[in-house]
Motif scaffolding. Structure first.
Motif, short mmCIF file in Angstrom:
data_model
loop_
_atom_site.label_atom_id
_atom_site.label_comp_id
_atom_site.label_asym_id
_atom_site.label_seq_id
_atom_site.Cartn_x
_atom_site.Cartn_y
_atom_site.Cartn_z
N ARG A 103 0.85 -1.19 0.00
CA ARG A 103 0.00 0.00 0.00
C ARG A 103 0.89 1.24 0.00
O ARG A 103 2.06 1.18 0.35
CB ARG A 103 -0.92 0.02 1.23
CG ARG A 103 -1.95 -1.08 1.27
CD ARG A 103 -2.99 -0.93 0.19
NE ARG A 103 -4.03 -1.95 0.30
CZ ARG A 103 -3.98 -3.15 -0.28
NH1 ARG A 103 -2.90 -3.47 -0.98
NH2 ARG A 103 -4.96 -4.00 -0.14
N PHE A 111 -2.51 4.17 -3.70
CA PHE A 111 -2.09 3.15 -4.65
C PHE A 111 -2.21 1.79 -3.98
O PHE A 111 -1.57 1.53 -2.96
CB PHE A 111 -0.65 3.40 -5.10
CG PHE A 111 -0.12 2.39 -6.08
CD1 PHE A 111 -0.74 2.20 -7.31
CD2 PHE A 111 1.00 1.63 -5.78
CE1 PHE A 111 -0.25 1.28 -8.22
CE2 PHE A 111 1.50 0.71 -6.69
CZ PHE A 111 0.87 0.53 -7.91
N ALA A 112 -3.05 0.92 -4.57
CA ALA A 112 -3.25 -0.44 -4.06
C ALA A 112 -3.30 -1.39 -5.26
O ALA A 112 -4.36 -1.68 -5.80
CB ALA A 112 -4.54 -0.54 -3.24
N PRO A 113 -2.15 -1.88 -5.71
CA PRO A 113 -2.12 -2.71 -6.93
C PRO A 113 -2.77 -4.07 -6.72
O PRO A 113 -2.71 -4.65 -5.63
CB PRO A 113 -0.62 -2.85 -7.22
CG PRO A 113 0.03 -2.70 -5.88
CD PRO A 113 -0.81 -1.73 -5.13
N GLN A 114 -3.40 -4.55 -7.80
CA GLN A 114 -3.97 -5.90 -7.77
C GLN A 114 -3.17 -6.90 -8.60
O GLN A 114 -3.32 -8.10 -8.45
CB GLN A 114 -5.41 -5.89 -8.31
CG GLN A 114 -6.36 -4.96 -7.58
CD GLN A 114 -6.47 -3.60 -8.24
OE1 GLN A 114 -6.07 -3.42 -9.38
NE2 GLN A 114 -7.00 -2.64 -7.51
N ARG A 126 0.54 -3.04 -10.89
CA ARG A 126 -0.48 -2.39 -11.71
C ARG A 126 -1.80 -2.33 -10.96
O ARG A 126 -2.22 -3.31 -10.33
CB ARG A 126 -0.62 -3.18 -13.02
CG ARG A 126 -1.64 -2.66 -14.00
CD ARG A 126 -1.70 -3.63 -15.18
NE ARG A 126 -2.74 -3.28 -16.12
CZ ARG A 126 -2.57 -2.56 -17.21
NH1 ARG A 126 -1.37 -2.13 -17.53
NH2 ARG A 126 -3.58 -2.29 -18.02
N GLU A 127 -2.46 -1.19 -11.06
CA GLU A 127 -3.80 -1.02 -10.50
C GLU A 127 -4.75 -0.69 -11.63
O GLU A 127 -4.56 0.28 -12.36
CB GLU A 127 -3.81 0.11 -9.46
CG GLU A 127 -5.18 0.36 -8.83
CD GLU A 127 -5.15 1.52 -7.86
OE1 GLU A 127 -6.03 2.39 -7.95
OE2 GLU A 127 -4.22 1.56 -7.02
N GLN A 135 -2.97 3.30 -12.36
CA GLN A 135 -1.69 3.66 -11.75
C GLN A 135 -0.76 2.46 -11.90
O GLN A 135 -1.21 1.31 -11.83
CB GLN A 135 -1.86 4.02 -10.28
CG GLN A 135 -2.75 5.23 -10.04
CD GLN A 135 -2.84 5.59 -8.57
OE1 GLN A 135 -2.15 6.47 -8.07
NE2 GLN A 135 -3.70 4.90 -7.85
N GLU A 136 0.53 2.75 -12.07
CA GLU A 136 1.45 1.66 -12.38
C GLU A 136 2.87 2.04 -11.95
O GLU A 136 3.29 3.19 -12.09
CB GLU A 136 1.40 1.38 -13.88
CG GLU A 136 2.17 0.17 -14.33
CD GLU A 136 1.94 -0.12 -15.81
OE1 GLU A 136 2.18 -1.26 -16.23
OE2 GLU A 136 1.51 0.81 -16.54
N TRP A 168 0.39 7.22 -14.33
CA TRP A 168 -0.98 7.35 -13.83
C TRP A 168 -1.86 7.92 -14.94
O TRP A 168 -1.40 8.65 -15.82
CB TRP A 168 -1.02 8.23 -12.58
CG TRP A 168 -0.57 9.64 -12.81
CD1 TRP A 168 -1.33 10.73 -13.13
CD2 TRP A 168 0.79 10.13 -12.74
NE1 TRP A 168 -0.57 11.85 -13.27
CE2 TRP A 168 0.73 11.51 -13.03
CE3 TRP A 168 2.02 9.54 -12.46
CZ2 TRP A 168 1.87 12.30 -13.05
CZ3 TRP A 168 3.16 10.33 -12.48
CH2 TRP A 168 3.07 11.69 -12.77
#
Length: 413
Positions: A103, A111-114, A126-127, A135-136, A168
């Motif tokens: 996080r 920003f919380a990438p999956q 990458r989100e 966002q990346e 972004w």
């Protein structure tokens, strides 16, 4: 044919139900409203049989093509029928494949990438699931990695450092904004391999204040674009690596040999249901070209017409010998027969690269250069990878095409 029968039967049943409800409304408003509930619909049919019988007969007629279609489908493709009745076609809430605990903030936004991967030396967080990520974060390492990875970078470090890129996508923009830097940041990576194709560990990134970016936590990354289900490769996943796996498995079973090496993954565009690809593969040491029709069904990607049996490993007999009997045999084996330098050649390396893994090699190129180091296999394009430890915490990696090498020597026996 069976699909048309099933669809026609469902349409007749639906048409009869709509007709029955309209007849109930024409009788009275209360009967019309009550017919919207199944128990009261039956009550209307029994109490007004002369009015409702035609609509009921129409619905009953719809069951005839429906049953015939389902019977034909069961005889031709029982697995598809099972999928229909098990409701696997309904959209479900898919649990995330990766355990992402990282996080932070990217350009001042949460920003919380999956999604995450580390492939060919490029780490990507990458989100968002669009073509352009919301966002990346992308980190380009200087060398490809194998196995565990640990990197520590401080703002004052100099030299060849990983390149960091953040991107972004603003709501009013079609293309993302990007920022790159190759020094002046803080980075900590401590990743360990997790079978079959993941890396998991700690991630910490802080960029200079003007970038307003600080990210920390635990991450999990894919190391290739294969996906697994119950320990087996999931052939339903759309990726070039999936197709390469399917093609290589098909060629191995077709030629009844594990000695098959696909030269490169096919270039395709997804999504697709049918493809025709041209590939080159080295089969038993001989380069061959293939044109293969691929299709996708409920089980995933496969080669059309593939009816070759599974490839069985040859049985290995373990001789039962005593210690006394083994000693004279070992004494009669000449030492030279264990030396891999005998009959060593470029062709042997390309045919069986695993045999020479981690051995010391020396390659003389046509430009007069010499690359000496440990052999690390072949890359996706068939180039030789030779790694050499250099002074300091790092190593040099040489990727040499076979055509560039005029002499290849094996230093280790």
């Amino acid at each position: 044919m069976e699909a048309l029968l099933i669809l026609g039967g469902l349409l007749l049943i639906l048409a009869g139900a709509v007709w029955l409800i309209s007849l109930a409304f024409s009788t009275s408003l209360l009967w019309g409203l009550g017919s919207l509930l199944p128990p009261l619909t039956l009550a209307f049919v029994f109490s007004h049989w002369r009015v409702a019988r035609k609509a009921l007969i129409l619905s009953c007629l719809g069951f005839i093509p429906l049953i015939v279609g389902l019977s034909l489908l069961a005889s031709r493709d029982a697995e598809r029928l099972e999928a229909i009745f098990s409701l696997r076609w309904l959209p479900t809430q898919v649990e995330p494949d990766l355990a992402m605990g990282v996080r932070g903030e990217l350009n001042g936004r949460r920003f919380a990438p999956q999604q995450g991967e580390l492939i060919n030396g490029v780490l990507n967080l990458r989100e968002g699931k669009g073509f352009f990520a919301r966002q990346e974060v992308t980190i380009r390492l200087r060398d490809p990695i194998e196995g565990a990875l640990r990197i520590d970078v401080l703002p004052d470090d100099i030299g060849a450092l990983p390149e960091v890129e953040i991107a972004w996508l603003n709501p009013d923009q079609e293309l993302p904004e990007t920022r790159r830097l190759d020094r002046g940041y803080t980075l900590h990576l401590d990743l360990q391999p997790v079978a079959p194709n993941k890396l998991r560990g700690d991630f910490h990134l802080v960029l200079p204040p003007q970038f307003d970016t600080s990210i920390t936590g635990g991450i999990e990354l894919y190391t290739d674009r294969l996906r697994y289900l119950n320990g087996q490769v999931d052939r339903r996943h759309d990726s070039r690596d999936t197709l390469a796996f399917v093609i290589e498995d098909y060629l191995q079973r077709r030629h009844a040999s594990r000695d098959v090496a696909l030269q490169s993954a096919p270039v395709v565009t997804f999504p697709a249901e049918e493809l025709e690809v041209e590939v080159q593969a080295q089969v038993k040491g001989e380069m061959q070209a293939f044109t293969l029709p691929l299709a996708k069904n409920e089980q995933g990607w496969h080669v059309r017409g593939d009816d070759y049996p599974p490839l069985t490993e040859p049985a290995v007999e373990t001789p039962v010998t005593t210690t006394k009997a083994a000693e004279p045999v070992a004494a009669t084996v000449p030492q030279s027969s264990l030396d891999r330098r005998l009959r060593f050649s470029m062709e042997q390396v390309l045919r069986t690269p695993d045999r020479y893994q981690h051995l010391l090699m020396r390659a003389h190129t046509e430009r007069g250069g010499v690359a000496e180091g440990r052999f690390a296999g072949l890359d996706s394009e068939g180039n030789l990878i030779i790694r050499r430890v250099i002074s300091g915490p790092g190593e040099a990696t040489y990727n040499l095409a076979p055509g560039e090498i005029v002499l290849l020597e094996l230093v280790d026996p």
